[in-house]
Design an enzyme around this catalytic site. Sequence first.
Site, mmCIF file in Angstrom:
data_model
loop_
_atom_site.group_PDB
_atom_site.id
_atom_site.type_symbol
_atom_site.label_atom_id
_atom_site.label_comp_id
_atom_site.label_asym_id
_atom_site.label_seq_id
_atom_site.Cartn_x
_atom_site.Cartn_y
_atom_site.Cartn_z
ATOM 1 N N ASP A 126 0.832 -1.202 0.000
ATOM 2 C CA ASP A 126 0.000 0.000 0.000
ATOM 3 C C ASP A 126 0.875 1.264 0.000
ATOM 4 O O ASP A 126 1.731 1.422 0.877
ATOM 5 C CB ASP A 126 -0.880 -0.032 1.259
ATOM 6 C CG ASP A 126 -2.133 0.811 1.118
ATOM 7 O OD1 ASP A 126 -2.164 1.693 0.247
ATOM 8 O OD2 ASP A 126 -3.076 0.583 1.890
ATOM 9 N N ASP A 127 0.627 2.154 -0.955
ATOM 10 C CA ASP A 127 1.364 3.433 -1.029
ATOM 11 C C ASP A 127 2.880 3.227 -1.132
ATOM 12 O O ASP A 127 3.656 4.072 -0.676
ATOM 13 C CB ASP A 127 1.070 4.324 0.196
ATOM 14 C CG ASP A 127 -0.294 4.998 0.144
ATOM 15 O OD1 ASP A 127 -1.094 4.644 -0.737
ATOM 16 O OD2 ASP A 127 -0.559 5.880 0.975
ATOM 17 N N CYS A 146 -6.097 4.230 -3.815
ATOM 18 C CA CYS A 146 -6.457 2.931 -3.265
ATOM 19 C C CYS A 146 -7.616 2.178 -3.914
ATOM 20 O O CYS A 146 -7.427 1.149 -4.560
ATOM 21 C CB CYS A 146 -6.757 3.151 -1.784
ATOM 22 S SG CYS A 146 -7.063 1.619 -0.977
ATOM 23 N N ARG A 190 -7.485 -0.935 -6.660
ATOM 24 C CA ARG A 190 -7.857 -2.305 -6.279
ATOM 25 C C ARG A 190 -8.982 -2.837 -7.154
ATOM 26 O O ARG A 190 -9.006 -4.028 -7.511
ATOM 27 C CB ARG A 190 -8.214 -2.360 -4.790
ATOM 28 C CG ARG A 190 -6.954 -2.266 -3.935
ATOM 29 C CD ARG A 190 -7.179 -1.730 -2.551
ATOM 30 N NE ARG A 190 -5.960 -1.072 -2.108
ATOM 31 C CZ ARG A 190 -5.003 -1.646 -1.365
ATOM 32 N NH1 ARG A 190 -5.164 -2.870 -0.914
ATOM 33 N NH2 ARG A 190 -3.896 -0.988 -1.077
ATOM 34 N N LYS A 218 -6.276 -5.740 3.157
ATOM 35 C CA LYS A 218 -7.187 -4.637 2.862
ATOM 36 C C LYS A 218 -8.057 -4.918 1.637
ATOM 37 O O LYS A 218 -7.570 -5.368 0.607
ATOM 38 C CB LYS A 218 -6.316 -3.410 2.604
ATOM 39 C CG LYS A 218 -7.018 -2.155 2.200
ATOM 40 C CD LYS A 218 -5.987 -1.038 2.202
ATOM 41 C CE LYS A 218 -6.535 0.271 1.707
ATOM 42 N NZ LYS A 218 -5.496 1.321 1.809
ATOM 43 N N HIS A 236 -11.299 -2.626 0.758
ATOM 44 C CA HIS A 236 -11.635 -1.252 0.335
ATOM 45 C C HIS A 236 -12.511 -1.187 -0.903
ATOM 46 O O HIS A 236 -12.428 -0.249 -1.704
ATOM 47 C CB HIS A 236 -10.357 -0.408 0.139
ATOM 48 C CG HIS A 236 -10.566 1.021 0.555
ATOM 49 N ND1 HIS A 236 -9.545 1.931 0.673
ATOM 50 C CD2 HIS A 236 -11.702 1.688 0.890
ATOM 51 C CE1 HIS A 236 -10.041 3.099 1.047
ATOM 52 N NE2 HIS A 236 -11.348 2.964 1.191
ATOM 53 N N SER A 265 -9.311 0.594 5.401
ATOM 54 C CA SER A 265 -7.919 1.002 5.421
ATOM 55 C C SER A 265 -7.488 1.254 6.860
ATOM 56 O O SER A 265 -8.326 1.484 7.728
ATOM 57 C CB SER A 265 -7.782 2.276 4.591
ATOM 58 O OG SER A 265 -6.456 2.721 4.593
ATOM 59 N N HIS A 270 1.368 1.974 4.334
ATOM 60 C CA HIS A 270 0.447 3.114 4.415
ATOM 61 C C HIS A 270 0.441 3.684 5.835
ATOM 62 O O HIS A 270 0.433 2.926 6.787
ATOM 63 C CB HIS A 270 -0.954 2.617 4.040
ATOM 64 C CG HIS A 270 -1.950 3.684 3.737
ATOM 65 N ND1 HIS A 270 -2.418 4.551 4.699
ATOM 66 C CD2 HIS A 270 -2.568 4.015 2.587
ATOM 67 C CE1 HIS A 270 -3.296 5.377 4.141
ATOM 68 N NE2 HIS A 270 -3.403 5.070 2.863
ATOM 69 N N ASP A 315 -0.333 -0.632 -4.864
ATOM 70 C CA ASP A 315 -1.575 -0.020 -5.382
ATOM 71 C C ASP A 315 -1.388 1.361 -5.986
ATOM 72 O O ASP A 315 -2.144 1.769 -6.854
ATOM 73 C CB ASP A 315 -2.669 0.002 -4.307
ATOM 74 C CG ASP A 315 -2.389 0.988 -3.171
ATOM 75 O OD1 ASP A 315 -1.205 1.327 -2.923
ATOM 76 O OD2 ASP A 315 -3.357 1.423 -2.518
ATOM 77 N N ASN A 316 -0.398 2.103 -5.511
ATOM 78 C CA ASN A 316 -0.127 3.448 -6.043
ATOM 79 C C ASN A 316 1.141 3.965 -5.381
ATOM 80 O O ASN A 316 1.614 3.400 -4.394
ATOM 81 C CB ASN A 316 -1.298 4.421 -5.804
ATOM 82 C CG ASN A 316 -1.775 4.492 -4.358
ATOM 83 O OD1 ASN A 316 -2.876 4.047 -4.045
ATOM 84 N ND2 ASN A 316 -0.951 5.026 -3.464
ATOM 85 N N LYS A 327 1.227 9.603 -5.337
ATOM 86 C CA LYS A 327 -0.155 9.130 -5.198
ATOM 87 C C LYS A 327 -1.195 10.145 -5.668
ATOM 88 O O LYS A 327 -1.055 11.344 -5.403
ATOM 89 C CB LYS A 327 -0.362 8.818 -3.720
ATOM 90 C CG LYS A 327 -1.756 8.435 -3.298
ATOM 91 C CD LYS A 327 -1.713 8.025 -1.855
ATOM 92 C CE LYS A 327 -3.079 7.780 -1.263
ATOM 93 N NZ LYS A 327 -2.968 7.138 0.060
#
Length: 526
Positions: A44-45, A86, A90, A139, A141, A164, A250, A302-303, A335
């Site tokens: 994540d991130d 996010c 996804r 996660k 989301h 999250s 994240h 994810d980003n 992001k």
Amino acid sequence: MGPGILYFVVIVGLYSSWAGQSSGKKEDKAAVDRRPNFVILFADDIGYGDLGANQQSSAQSDTPFMDMLASRGTRFTDFHAGASVCTPSRAALMTGRLGKRTGVVKNFSLSSAGGLPLNETTFAETFKAAGYQTGLIGKWHLGHRGPFHPNRRGFDSYYGLIESNDIGCVDDPGYNIPPCPSCANCSSDDHHVCYNKVAVPLFGNSSIKEQPANLVTLGGSYYEHARIFIRQSVQAVAPFLLYVAFAHTHVPLQYDPKFANSSARGPFGNTLRELDYIIQGIATEIRIAGIESNTLLWFTGDNGPWEQKCEYAGDNGPFHGLWQKQKGGGGSTGKQTVWEGGHREPAFAYWPGRVPAGRVSDSLLSALDIFPTIASIAGILMPKDRSYDGMDVKEVLFGKDLHNRTLFHPTNVKARVAGAIDAVRHGAYKAVYQTGGEEQCGGLTGPIQRHDPPLVFNLQTDPQEGSPLDPHSEEYNSALTAIERSLEAFRADLARDNTTEADYSQNDKYIPCCNQQNHKCRCHEL
Ligand SMILES: *[C@@H]1O[C@H](CO)[C@@H](O)[C@H](O)[C@H]1NC(C)=O
Ligand SMILES: *[C@@H]1O[C@H](CO)[C@@H](O)[C@H](O)[C@H]1NC(C)=O
Ligand SMILES: *[C@@H]1O[C@H](CO)[C@@H](O)[C@H](O)[C@H]1NC(C)=O
Ligand SMILES: *[C@@H]1O[C@H](CO)[C@@H](O)[C@H](O)[C@H]1NC(C)=O
Ligand SMILES: *[C@@H]1O[C@H](CO)[C@@H](O)[C@H](O)[C@H]1NC(C)=O
Ligand SMILES: *[C@@H]1O[C@H](CO)[C@@H](O)[C@H](O)[C@H]1NC(C)=O
Ligand SMILES: CC(=O)N[C@H]1CO[C@H](CO)[C@@H](O)[C@@H]1O
């Protein structure tokens, strides 16, 4: 334990369990169903530069295990997220389709009525229907109510944060900028900066296991649940699909105390260290089970980094988005933006004997390709009544190259229509139609600017996106002609396609609540 000691322990552990060949214990027992297993690892991130193997410099890596897996598999250096935030990212991973088709163009929240539209098909649904055991750890989301819950979207087993780690309060809030108060210390109107209406729920299938989730033990429990899922699938002699969507890296950054001083980079690096350790645990479980030669491990994120989080954000690597920083008035290039920092992700695939070892590929790939590719490898058909933005790239995984293709990058900067295609990649070229609008560390946000005709960068010669091509040049015009042709074809296809709309309505009565009587819906009072 000092950093040196911990590093030593990790390295010794790593090579003692990874020296030599896989034992292949159970491989000989001719299993009934020999279709391969798939493990999708999704951070994540995370930034391109956070994977040590992607670093040009000699900076110490916080991902020694992943670096080793990448070097024994294939590392991809031009691999993109389906979107730079996010939920849309996804949704793109789960369906192989962009938000323009699925309707998922922004985040869901704990009070959301809907989720990923039921018209859309997830890879879990497709694999489950084809006889795979399917698990999600981490996660989601993509909605939590009734039919939107992961157990109703194809996952036999689910354990993780339904939204999250920053959607809700926790007791031990870790590292964030600005810092968020613990559940005990926040009133319901704090949620302008921190979402504090309710404590973060942790689900095991359809029930709430912890509320608030304990972020200190979360990584360890993901590790344990991944091992249990793999063991149970092997015992059931069924092929499996495991999707692990980490809370790391994240904000709020939090980890087991044994990682507290494991990185010279501080909390972000410590979080990377724990992520690396969990991935080592999962890979080791696969090896011990004797299924390594029949299991594809695919890692990405994810980003890109959430720049406004400063030292608690990831590292864009060489992708600085210099035009934005120098000529566009500053602002984030991570992001939510369409700059490389936001969309280009670290990625590697590991599958001994199938995915070439020691290969580094600059093929142009996307997380949108994961569903079509794993379906193709498993010999499973995808729904035919819709178009996909991803494609089957198994030949690329197995050694070929792919450069001649187009990727459409949706934006998620505030003040823009969420999901709008603000950049297009075609081969080495990238057209950027919109810049600015997202906050960098320290608060600077460049103004939103529309570029028509677009800025066009040649990423082969200018990966930092510093100097757009001269609009009067031959190179600019031929690149733009190809890009606009692709955009036209994309729009025509959208008009023909079966697209859906997501329900983004919200109501506090939809918030998952362990115990209405307790402060912030806690399962137990402090
Ligand atoms: C979810 O339910 C399935 C089916 O009953 C079970 O096999 C699995 O272990 C459960 N997962 C978790 C995390 O409780
Ligand atoms: C979307 O959710 C993620 C995860 O909670 C968060 O980091 C991000 O800031 C959110 N973005 C928007 C635009 O709501
Ligand atoms: C709550 O806030 C008070 C005052 O700022 C502080 O002393 C206390 O440690 C905080 N409690 C928790 C659990 O964070
Ligand atoms: C849309 O879905 C319908 C019903 O499933 C199908 O008949 C039609 O061919 C689909 N259209 C496209 C463009 O795939
Ligand atoms: C690139 O792909 C397009 C569309 O698939 C095709 O028309 C074109 O000939 C290809 N170009 C090269 C150089 O292979
Ligand atoms: C689902 O698909 C059907 C048929 O294509 C369409 O009529 C309906 O509006 C779609 N539902 C949503 C929520 O978009
Ligand atoms: C030497 C050092 O970096 N110590 C840190 C270890 O981790 C704790 C908890 O994060 C910090 O408080 C120390 O400063």
